[in-house]
Design an enzyme around this catalytic site. Structure first.
Site, mmCIF file in Angstrom:
data_model
loop_
_atom_site.group_PDB
_atom_site.id
_atom_site.type_symbol
_atom_site.label_atom_id
_atom_site.label_comp_id
_atom_site.label_asym_id
_atom_site.label_seq_id
_atom_site.Cartn_x
_atom_site.Cartn_y
_atom_site.Cartn_z
ATOM 1 N N GLU A 1 0.831 -1.204 0.000
ATOM 2 C CA GLU A 1 0.000 0.000 0.000
ATOM 3 C C GLU A 1 0.863 1.251 0.000
ATOM 4 O OE1 GLU A 1 -2.365 -0.343 3.524
ATOM 5 O OE2 GLU A 1 -2.842 -2.449 3.130
ATOM 6 N N LYS B 1 2.288 4.489 1.234
ATOM 7 C CA LYS B 1 2.375 5.121 2.553
ATOM 8 C C LYS B 1 2.250 6.619 2.340
ATOM 9 C CE LYS B 1 4.700 4.707 6.973
ATOM 10 N NZ LYS B 1 4.268 6.024 7.417
ATOM 11 N N ARG C 1 -1.856 10.483 10.478
ATOM 12 C CA ARG C 1 -2.751 9.351 10.719
ATOM 13 C C ARG C 1 -3.974 9.804 11.508
ATOM 14 N NH1 ARG C 1 -0.727 3.362 12.584
ATOM 15 N NH2 ARG C 1 -2.711 2.271 12.375
ATOM 16 N N ARG D 1 -3.351 9.671 16.041
ATOM 17 C CA ARG D 1 -2.740 8.396 16.447
ATOM 18 C C ARG D 1 -2.472 8.367 17.944
ATOM 19 N NH1 ARG D 1 2.720 7.062 13.840
ATOM 20 N NH2 ARG D 1 2.772 5.595 15.567
ATOM 21 N N GLU E 1 -5.272 8.054 6.773
ATOM 22 C CA GLU E 1 -4.397 9.222 6.754
ATOM 23 C C GLU E 1 -5.177 10.410 6.218
ATOM 24 O OE1 GLU E 1 -0.826 9.568 7.148
ATOM 25 O OE2 GLU E 1 -0.533 7.523 7.870
ATOM 26 N N PHE F 1 -7.019 2.913 5.030
ATOM 27 C CA PHE F 1 -6.359 1.637 4.728
ATOM 28 C C PHE F 1 -6.873 0.491 5.584
ATOM 29 C CE2 PHE F 1 -3.471 4.136 7.488
ATOM 30 C CZ PHE F 1 -3.472 3.350 8.629
ATOM 31 N N ARG G 1 5.524 -3.140 17.930
ATOM 32 C CA ARG G 1 5.616 -3.170 16.472
ATOM 33 C C ARG G 1 5.868 -4.610 16.034
ATOM 34 N NH1 ARG G 1 6.091 1.972 14.303
ATOM 35 N NH2 ARG G 1 6.494 3.617 15.839
ATOM 36 N N LYS H 1 6.999 -1.269 7.093
ATOM 37 C CA LYS H 1 7.089 -0.058 6.283
ATOM 38 C C LYS H 1 8.445 -0.024 5.586
ATOM 39 C CE LYS H 1 8.326 2.771 10.329
ATOM 40 N NZ LYS H 1 7.923 3.914 11.163
#
Length: 511
Positions: free
Chosen positions: A212, A214, A219, A234, A263, A299, A370, A376
């Site tokens: 996707e 970025k 966000r 976020r 976003e 997303f 994470r 990413k």
């Protein structure tokens, strides 16, 4: 009642700061939380996560350095007294509030022992630096209450408040945690991504990948229930009133209720993205949406029409998302082909975005650490720059030269292009304090100006236009990789090289 004394919390923080062992940190916090009543557990969990029940109180170093207080020799403060003092500080606003806040602080710190004073200062400044933020505290809550860590993490994701989750675990255990569910209009902790070095490696890690764009924006999480729309950042701060166009888009979707992750970014008249700093510099303005036309793109979807889909695989969530938002979905390629993925990533950069996200199509939506199911991939640039000056640090770095002023060559001159204090180890701080003190030209008490002879290698995500520095640019997410004693300043990168990193398709961006 456990942990009534505030000093017990401050001691926990000091002990946790002193160890690098993750398991030891968790065990120490857990001992403090064990048996605590709900209200005490809530406050302790929040404080050791570096937050207060009151949110940001707005007290900085300038105020704290004016406090005249004599630390107490014996502890007397209890948790509820400190919380009440923070309430009073947060409520002190308006004309004359500076003096009143100062008096409130002096009254509190006069009663605090040295270890308590240090903890209060770090808490107010958001500089806990103890390695015991939410993920560790969440695991400690699990240990203290003999419940599964996964249950705490899930409750925290859905509730968003570490204090509330600590109270639930203390009062109702695993059953109470399991009862926490996704609620429209209550923000969910966002899922985060790890980094990957290149698109090919990321794609081949999954049986089927969603690649996707970025987007180079901010966000947001958008909740709708009937006609009511709420928008969160976020960090779970509400910004609904600032984003009327996002609200309008959310109301246009054919659904009764939903929770969307996405976003928001500014677009030029040709639909190309505005520079990241244009979006962010106006993100706090009350009329931001109407003035520059910030637009949302999504997303992920977590709930639709009163049904949670958060436990569905990404592939299923994307089907729901596409049906709901249509062209408002972030551009995406589903593939297992590394070459096709790399071409798609190249297109994202050419369009002015910061790279791509590569996601496991079988992954569930999980917040916290994470993980490895969202990756990413974005360019990381390096520059060799010249140190022009260094600022004296504060807080934990008090007494060390810390924040570097960085310059690039412009003919025979060196022009400033940014600052950074990121990536500096204690060993590096000690070295640069000695080194730059020896080559200083003058000192205004806060900034030490030095001979422009030291080259430092800086990693950065990109460059943005800026009038703040003489070079007309600013570095994005700059961090020190290391000093280059092998390189004279005459070989440092030029301002032209720095500016080229700000060209569409070349600069990286925020994470």
């Amino acid at each position: 009642m456990v942990l009534v004394r505030f000093e017990a919390v401050a001691r926990i923080s000091a002990d946790v700061t002193a160890t690098t062992s993750r398991s030891a940190k968790i065990a120490r916090i857990a001992v403090g939380l064990s048996g605590a009543e709900r209200s005490d557990a809530s406050l302790v969990a929040q404080w050791l996560s570096g937050v207060t029940r009151q949110g940001r109180i707005g007290i900085g170093w300038a105020t704290l350095e004016r406090v005249v207080a004599e630390p107490a020799s014996e502890p007397s403060l209890v948790i509820t007294e400190v919380d009440a003092a923070l309430d009073a500080l947060a409520a002190t606003v308006g004309r004359g509030s500076t003096a009143r806040r100062l008096a409130e602080l002096e009254s509190l710190l006069d009663r605090a022992t040295p270890v308590e004073v240090d903890f209060i200062r770090r808490l107010l400044l958001g500089e806990m630096r103890q390695g015991a933020l939410q993920p560790l505290v969440a695991d400690a809550i699990a240990t203290a209450n003999d419940v599964p860590r996964a249950a705490v993490r899930r409750a925290l994701m859905l509730n968003g408040d570490i204090g509330a989750v600590a109270a639930i675990a203390a009062g109702a255990g695993a059953e109470g945690l399991a009862a926490v569910s996704l609620e429209v209009s209550r923000p969910v902790l966002p899922m985060l991504a790890s980094t990957a070095g290149d698109v090919a490696a990321a794609v081949t890690a999954f049986a089927e990948a969603s690649v996707e764009w970025k987007l180079d924006g901010a966000r947001v999480q958008v909740h709708r229930s009937g006609d009511e729309v709420r928008v969160f950042t976020r960090n779970l701060n509400e910004v609904t009133e600032r984003l009327p166009e996002v609200v309008a888009v959310a109301r246009s979707f054919d659904a009764e209720s939903f929770v969307l992750d996405g976003e928001v970014l500014g677009l030029d008249t040709d639909a190309s993205p505005r520079a990241f700093q244009d979006t962010m510099s106006r993100f706090g303005a009350d009329d931001i949406g109407g003035r520059i036309g910030l637009q949302p793109f999504f997303f992920d979807v977590l709930a639709l029409d009163h049904v949670s889909v958060i436990d569905e695989p990404l592939s299923a969530r994307q089907e729901v998302l596409d049906a709901l938002v249509g062209e408002r979905a972030v551009p995406r390629l589903v593939t297992a082909d590394a070459v096709a993925a790399a071409d798609f990533a190249s297109d994202a950069l050419k369009a002015g975005h910061e790279g791509v996200m590569v996601k496991d199509r079988s992954s569930l939506y999980t917040a916290g650490r994470r993980g490895k199911t969202w990756l990413k991939v974005k360019p990381v640039h390096t520059l060799d720059l010249v140190v022009l000056a260094v600022e004296w640090g504060h807080g934990r770095r008090r007494g060390w030269l810390s924040n570097l002023h960085l310059g690039a060559r412009d003919g025979d001159e060196v022009v400033m292009v940014g600052k950074t204090f990121k990536g500096l180890t204690d060993e590096t701080l000690r070295w640069q304090t000695e080194h730059f003190s020896a080559i200083s030209t003058h000192d205004d008490g806060h900034v030490v100006y030095v001979e422009p002879t030291t080259v430092v290698e800086i990693a950065l995500d990109g460059v943005q236009r800026s009038t703040r520095y003489p070079g007309g640019v600013a570095l994005r997410f700059a961090r020190v990789r290391g000093y280059r004693p092998d390189r004279p300043a005459s070989t440092a990168d030029t301002i032209e090289t720095v500016r080229r990193l700000g060209s569409p398709g070349e600069a990286g961006s925020s994470s």
